[in-house]
Design an enzyme around this catalytic site. Structure first.
Site, short mmCIF file in Angstrom:
data_model
loop_
_atom_site.label_atom_id
_atom_site.label_comp_id
_atom_site.label_asym_id
_atom_site.label_seq_id
_atom_site.Cartn_x
_atom_site.Cartn_y
_atom_site.Cartn_z
N TYR A 167 164.66 34.10 54.08
CA TYR A 167 164.50 35.21 53.27
C TYR A 167 165.61 36.19 53.03
O TYR A 167 166.13 36.46 51.89
CB TYR A 167 163.33 36.14 53.99
N LYS A 205 167.76 37.16 49.56
CA LYS A 205 168.02 38.39 49.16
C LYS A 205 169.34 39.11 49.03
O LYS A 205 169.87 39.65 48.28
CB LYS A 205 167.00 39.24 50.19
N SER A 220 165.69 43.32 48.69
CA SER A 220 165.05 43.95 49.69
C SER A 220 166.09 44.53 50.78
O SER A 220 167.47 44.33 50.63
CB SER A 220 164.44 42.85 50.89
#
Length: 282
Positions: A155, A159, A143
């Site tokens: 998250y 990533k 991402s």
């Protein structure tokens, strides 16, 4: 991999969003695709839709946070197509909560899907790709939050890890004839805001309804609107196809967050500048 016709790809998280966009773009380029997803109904719909275009595709249901499930997907691919040339580690979820709201189950879920499935993808599919000789490729979806931390620590951490894993293995696997790319998309029209629909019960994550008022509610509303107006996943798929053909180390979808990345690297350089003329003590 300039000539993709007849190659075989395995794509995780392929029933919708970026995964379906990638699977579609590869199928349109003549690649045989095994679509993998945890959602059976959505997967069946996606496979049926691609088959109507005469694409040579199949689907396998798997919870990629389980290593044995990913191995089952690999076995199904070999049984159906007899080879694997391309792996797309795309499955991902948004979640885990913010500081003060974390749980072991939430962290384990996000790490399992976003990071460990990528690790296992390399481990399981790497040797299968090597069997075909030089010319294979592995793409992992991180991402833009893998380069600039945003608002979701779990998250973001996974990533960042996917970016580091891809950068390191790109060097290692180049010697084995396998290209490695990391996809760092921006705002794409996906269902990532609804990731909790697929939390396996074994993680024991308590799903709490989001607030309807206040700063968090305002952020959710604004981010959801941004995603709805985001980039078409099929366009992302076309970029990934081009990245595979040309062995791009990084695949970006737009330049919206380029200033934020530049600012981060400027801060890093400033850290070096502060100690540049100092003599280390021994």
């Amino acid at each position: 991999m300039k000539d993709l016709v007849g190659k075989v790809a395995f794509v995780t998280g392929a029933a919708s969003g970026i995964g379906l966009g990638i699977a579609t773009a590869l199928a349109q380029a003549g690649v045989k695709v095994m679509l993998c997803d945890i959602e059976k109904d959505a997967l069946d719909t996606a496979v049926a839709g691609l088959k109507r275009t005469n694409a040579d595709v199949e689907g396998v249901v798997a919870d990629v946070s389980l290593k044995e499930a990913l191995q089952t997907g690999a076995d199904a691919t070999m049984a159906r197509f007899g080879r694997v040339d391309i792996l797309v580690n795309n499955a991902g979820v948004g979640g885990g909560g913010n500081y003060g709201t974390w749980s072991d189950g939430g962290w384990n879920w996000v790490i399992g899907v976003n990071l460990l499935s990528v690790v296992w993808g390399f481990e399981i599919f790497g040797p299968l790709i090597e069997r075909q000789g030089p010319g294979g490729h592995i793409v992992s979806t991180a991402s833009i939050a893998g380069l600039v931390a945003a608002t979701n620590p779990a998250y973001d951490a996974t990533k960042y890890a996917v970016v580091a894993l891809s950068e390191g293995l790109r060097i290692t696997l180049a010697e084995r004839g396998i290209g490695v790319s990391v996809l760092c998309p921006g705002l794409i029209r996906t269902n990532i805001m609804n990731s909790t629909r697929n939390i396996p019960s074994r993680f024991d994550v308590k799903v709490v309804a989001p607030p309807t008022e206040g700063p968090i509610a305002d952020f959710i509303k604004a981010f959801s609107s941004a995603l709805e107006a985001g980039i078409d996943p099929l366009y992302v798929g076309e970029l990934v196809r081009e990245g595979i053909e040309n062995d791009w180390p990084y695949i970006f979808t737009d330049t919206q967050f380029e200033p934020a990345v530049e600012a981060r690297f400027a801060n890093i350089k400033a850290g070096f500048d502060r100690i540049r003329d100092r003599v280390p003590r021994h």
